[in-house]
Design a protein around this motif. Sequence first.
Motif, PDB file in Angstrom:
ATOM      1  N   VAL A 132       0.544  -1.156  -0.189  1.00 58.40           N
ATOM      2  CA  VAL A 132       0.286  -0.057  -0.021  1.00 58.40           C
ATOM      3  C   VAL A 132       1.164   1.541   0.290  1.00 58.40           C
ATOM      4  O   VAL A 132       2.072   1.347   0.457  1.00 58.40           O
ATOM      5  N   ALA A 133       0.721   2.456  -0.667  1.00 53.68           N
ATOM      6  CA  ALA A 133       1.026   3.731  -0.285  1.00 53.68           C
ATOM      7  C   ALA A 133      -0.059   4.393  -0.546  1.00 53.68           C
ATOM      8  O   ALA A 133      -1.100   4.595  -1.221  1.00 53.68           O
ATOM      9  N   TRP A 134      -0.282   5.607   0.323  1.00 47.55           N
ATOM     10  CA  TRP A 134      -0.474   6.838   0.146  1.00 47.55           C
ATOM     11  C   TRP A 134      -0.544   7.642  -0.062  1.00 47.55           C
ATOM     12  O   TRP A 134       0.720   8.866   0.367  1.00 47.55           O
ATOM     13  N   LYS A 135      -0.577   8.523  -1.290  1.00 45.23           N
ATOM     14  CA  LYS A 135      -0.200   9.801  -1.445  1.00 45.23           C
ATOM     15  C   LYS A 135      -1.420  10.981  -1.871  1.00 45.23           C
ATOM     16  O   LYS A 135      -3.080  10.349  -1.562  1.00 45.23           O
ATOM     17  N   THR A 136      -0.876  12.637  -1.253  1.00 47.19           N
ATOM     18  CA  THR A 136      -1.788  13.431  -1.877  1.00 47.19           C
ATOM     19  C   THR A 136      -0.902  14.359  -2.672  1.00 47.19           C
ATOM     20  O   THR A 136      -1.274  14.349  -3.574  1.00 47.19           O
ATOM     21  N   GLY A 137      -0.277  14.949  -1.828  1.00 45.54           N
ATOM     22  CA  GLY A 137       0.348  15.579  -2.936  1.00 45.54           C
ATOM     23  C   GLY A 137      -0.968  17.683  -3.121  1.00 45.54           C
ATOM     24  O   GLY A 137      -1.999  16.866  -2.596  1.00 45.54           O
ATOM     25  N   SER A 138      -0.792  18.019  -4.541  1.00 46.56           N
ATOM     26  CA  SER A 138      -0.956  19.548  -4.319  1.00 46.56           C
ATOM     27  C   SER A 138      -2.489  18.295  -5.361  1.00 46.56           C
ATOM     28  O   SER A 138      -3.873  19.533  -5.587  1.00 46.56           O
ATOM     29  N   HIS A 139      -2.606  17.632  -5.945  1.00 47.05           N
ATOM     30  CA  HIS A 139      -3.848  17.395  -7.035  1.00 47.05           C
ATOM     31  C   HIS A 139      -4.619  16.825  -6.382  1.00 47.05           C
ATOM     32  O   HIS A 139      -6.064  16.569  -6.131  1.00 47.05           O
ATOM     33  N   ALA A 140      -4.534  16.027  -4.619  1.00 48.60           N
ATOM     34  CA  ALA A 140      -5.868  15.783  -4.109  1.00 48.60           C
ATOM     35  C   ALA A 140      -6.815  17.130  -3.715  1.00 48.60           C
ATOM     36  O   ALA A 140      -7.595  17.166  -3.546  1.00 48.60           O
ATOM     37  N   TYR A 141      -5.877  18.805  -3.949  1.00 48.08           N
ATOM     38  CA  TYR A 141      -6.598  19.622  -3.595  1.00 48.08           C
ATOM     39  C   TYR A 141      -7.236  20.226  -4.975  1.00 48.08           C
ATOM     40  O   TYR A 141      -7.789  21.400  -4.920  1.00 48.08           O
ATOM     41  N   SER A 142      -7.120  19.404  -5.892  1.00 49.50           N
ATOM     42  CA  SER A 142      -7.115  19.803  -7.043  1.00 49.50           C
ATOM     43  C   SER A 142      -8.877  20.222  -7.712  1.00 49.50           C
ATOM     44  O   SER A 142      -9.191  18.777  -7.948  1.00 49.50           O
ATOM     45  N   SER A 143      -9.495  21.394  -8.466  1.00 49.69           N
ATOM     46  CA  SER A 143     -11.039  20.411  -8.256  1.00 49.69           C
ATOM     47  C   SER A 143     -11.043  20.440  -9.777  1.00 49.69           C
ATOM     48  O   SER A 143     -11.526  19.578 -10.020  1.00 49.69           O
ATOM     49  N   LEU A 144      -9.902  20.800 -10.457  1.00 58.22           N
ATOM     50  CA  LEU A 144      -9.428  19.448 -12.254  1.00 58.22           C
ATOM     51  C   LEU A 144      -9.417  18.147 -11.508  1.00 58.22           C
ATOM     52  O   LEU A 144     -10.627  17.751 -12.602  1.00 58.22           O
ATOM     53  N   VAL A 145      -8.658  18.219 -10.700  1.00 53.79           N
ATOM     54  CA  VAL A 145      -8.514  16.190 -10.080  1.00 53.79           C
ATOM     55  C   VAL A 145     -10.380  15.522 -10.002  1.00 53.79           C
ATOM     56  O   VAL A 145     -10.325  14.643 -10.388  1.00 53.79           O
ATOM     57  N   LYS A 146     -10.715  16.286  -9.081  1.00 49.98           N
ATOM     58  CA  LYS A 146     -11.889  16.532  -8.570  1.00 49.98           C
ATOM     59  C   LYS A 146     -13.052  16.208  -9.632  1.00 49.98           C
ATOM     60  O   LYS A 146     -13.466  14.762  -9.108  1.00 49.98           O
ATOM     61  N   HIS A 147     -12.843  16.997 -10.395  1.00 57.08           N
ATOM     62  CA  HIS A 147     -13.976  17.258 -11.870  1.00 57.08           C
ATOM     63  C   HIS A 147     -13.712  16.322 -12.607  1.00 57.08           C
ATOM     64  O   HIS A 147     -14.887  15.359 -13.211  1.00 57.08           O
ATOM     65  N   ALA A 148     -12.414  15.314 -12.908  1.00 57.06           N
ATOM     66  CA  ALA A 148     -11.815  14.291 -13.957  1.00 57.06           C
ATOM     67  C   ALA A 148     -13.064  13.928 -12.815  1.00 57.06           C
ATOM     68  O   ALA A 148     -12.809  12.175 -14.034  1.00 57.06           O
ATOM     69  N   LEU A 149     -12.526  13.120 -11.693  1.00 60.65           N
ATOM     70  CA  LEU A 149     -12.867  11.615 -11.438  1.00 60.65           C
ATOM     71  C   LEU A 149     -14.587  11.875 -11.184  1.00 60.65           C
ATOM     72  O   LEU A 149     -14.555  10.628 -10.067  1.00 60.65           O
ATOM     73  N   GLY A 150     -15.485  12.592 -11.357  1.00 57.89           N
ATOM     74  CA  GLY A 150     -16.827  12.596 -11.010  1.00 57.89           C
ATOM     75  C   GLY A 150     -16.887  12.921  -9.940  1.00 57.89           C
ATOM     76  O   GLY A 150     -17.976  12.693  -8.631  1.00 57.89           O
ATOM     77  N   LEU A 151     -16.182  13.376  -9.015  1.00 59.29           N
ATOM     78  CA  LEU A 151     -16.378  13.815  -7.298  1.00 59.29           C
ATOM     79  C   LEU A 151     -17.213  14.957  -7.121  1.00 59.29           C
ATOM     80  O   LEU A 151     -17.301  16.034  -8.081  1.00 59.29           O
ATOM     81  N   SER A 152     -18.600  15.377  -6.553  1.00 62.19           N
ATOM     82  CA  SER A 152     -19.464  16.277  -5.516  1.00 62.19           C
ATOM     83  C   SER A 152     -18.124  17.558  -5.424  1.00 62.19           C
ATOM     84  O   SER A 152     -16.996  17.381  -4.781  1.00 62.19           O
ATOM     85  N   SER A 153     -18.334  18.493  -5.991  1.00 58.69           N
ATOM     86  CA  SER A 153     -17.962  19.586  -5.261  1.00 58.69           C
ATOM     87  C   SER A 153     -16.920  19.818  -3.919  1.00 58.69           C
ATOM     88  O   SER A 153     -16.566  20.697  -3.556  1.00 58.69           O
ATOM     89  N   ASP A 154     -18.391  19.106  -3.144  1.00 63.75           N
ATOM     90  CA  ASP A 154     -18.442  19.190  -1.473  1.00 63.75           C
ATOM     91  C   ASP A 154     -17.141  17.909  -1.104  1.00 63.75           C
ATOM     92  O   ASP A 154     -17.458  17.725   0.037  1.00 63.75           O
ATOM     93  N   GLU A 155     -17.440  17.250  -1.885  1.00 68.54           N
ATOM     94  CA  GLU A 155     -16.334  15.843  -1.682  1.00 68.54           C
ATOM     95  C   GLU A 155     -14.857  16.615  -1.066  1.00 68.54           C
ATOM     96  O   GLU A 155     -14.005  17.327  -2.324  1.00 68.54           O
ATOM     97  N   ARG A 156     -14.078  15.743  -0.513  1.00 66.23           N
ATOM     98  CA  ARG A 156     -12.362  15.769  -0.701  1.00 66.23           C
ATOM     99  C   ARG A 156     -11.555  14.895  -0.418  1.00 66.23           C
ATOM    100  O   ARG A 156     -12.055  13.923  -0.046  1.00 66.23           O
ATOM    101  N   ILE A 157     -10.972  14.939  -1.508  1.00 65.30           N
ATOM    102  CA  ILE A 157     -10.025  13.820  -1.248  1.00 65.30           C
ATOM    103  C   ILE A 157      -8.919  13.729  -0.090  1.00 65.30           C
ATOM    104  O   ILE A 157      -8.515  14.483  -0.177  1.00 65.30           O
ATOM    105  N   ILE A 158      -9.104  11.958   0.367  1.00 67.42           N
ATOM    106  CA  ILE A 158      -8.084  11.909   1.256  1.00 67.42           C
ATOM    107  C   ILE A 158      -7.316  11.408   0.849  1.00 67.42           C
ATOM    108  O   ILE A 158      -5.987  11.244   1.816  1.00 67.42           O
ATOM    109  N   GLY A 159      -7.096  10.562  -0.134  1.00 63.19           N
ATOM    110  CA  GLY A 159      -5.847   9.955  -0.882  1.00 63.19           C
ATOM    111  C   GLY A 159      -6.146   9.532  -1.746  1.00 63.19           C
ATOM    112  O   GLY A 159      -7.367   8.183  -2.306  1.00 63.19           O
ATOM    113  N   PHE A 160      -4.622   9.200  -2.439  1.00 60.39           N
ATOM    114  CA  PHE A 160      -5.110   8.219  -3.432  1.00 60.39           C
ATOM    115  C   PHE A 160      -4.103   6.839  -3.108  1.00 60.39           C
ATOM    116  O   PHE A 160      -2.810   7.125  -2.765  1.00 60.39           O
ATOM    117  N   ILE A 161      -4.801   5.929  -2.451  1.00 55.01           N
ATOM    118  CA  ILE A 161      -4.083   4.790  -2.139  1.00 55.01           C
ATOM    119  C   ILE A 161      -4.082   4.313  -3.324  1.00 55.01           C
ATOM    120  O   ILE A 161      -4.764   3.518  -4.555  1.00 55.01           O
TER     121      ILE A 161
END
Length: 193
Positions: free
Chosen positions: A141-170
Amino acid sequence: MTSGPTEVERNPTIDKILNRSSTKKFADTPVSREQLELVLTAAVRAPDHGLLAPWRFTVLEGERRTLLGNAMAAALREKSPDSDREALDREASKAMRSPTLLVVSAVAQSHPKVPEIEQWVAVGAAIQNLWIAAESLGLGVAWKTGSHAYSSLVKHALGLSSDERIIGFIHLGAPMSKGPVRPADVTSRTRWL
Ligand SMILES: Cc1cc2nc3c(=O)[nH]c(=O)nc-3n(C[C@H](O)[C@H](O)[C@H](O)COP(=O)(O)O)c2cc1C
């Protein structure tokens, strides 16, 4: 009968926790559906104040990983427009580091008794459950975040809602190399009152 400290016996669960470390390199071998379902079930067994189930999981495997990779490259281009092809390709390839990627996100709701922070930490607990379950199945397992976890562009591409927060790319997969088990420093962080 004598009283005093009793010997705590070691067991496989405690050994797994004490020997956990991040995986640095993954083999391409796919993670089976059964293994994935088991680790996700372990995740949602985490403590959860108010039983709000704030966790969300987005599973990316095979070619679907490029959804995230392309979004990460686009996010880099947005942040640093001068990035060259090589830098963009390197960014996109981060999503391909492991055969399976779980994007773990959280949706916190307004609740009279459960502040938002408690909902975020429940998702952290879910990731830790998932991690130990995965390692007990022989996965890395590896847990990554970096600036992409906080990017609306990334959230949008994944189909996440605007009030959803990425806690980790696992990242999940068979481990080819793992980081060292780091020293467990309890003393400097513990007060015994
Ligand atoms: C919330 C969170 C975010 C993290 N983000 C990153 C990251 O962006 N990049 C990275 O290499 N590791 C990241 N990590 C992993 C830590 O760097 C890693 O756990 C730490 O170096 C200790 O190594 P170990 O897991 O092998 O004990 C993150 C861990 C947590 C809990």
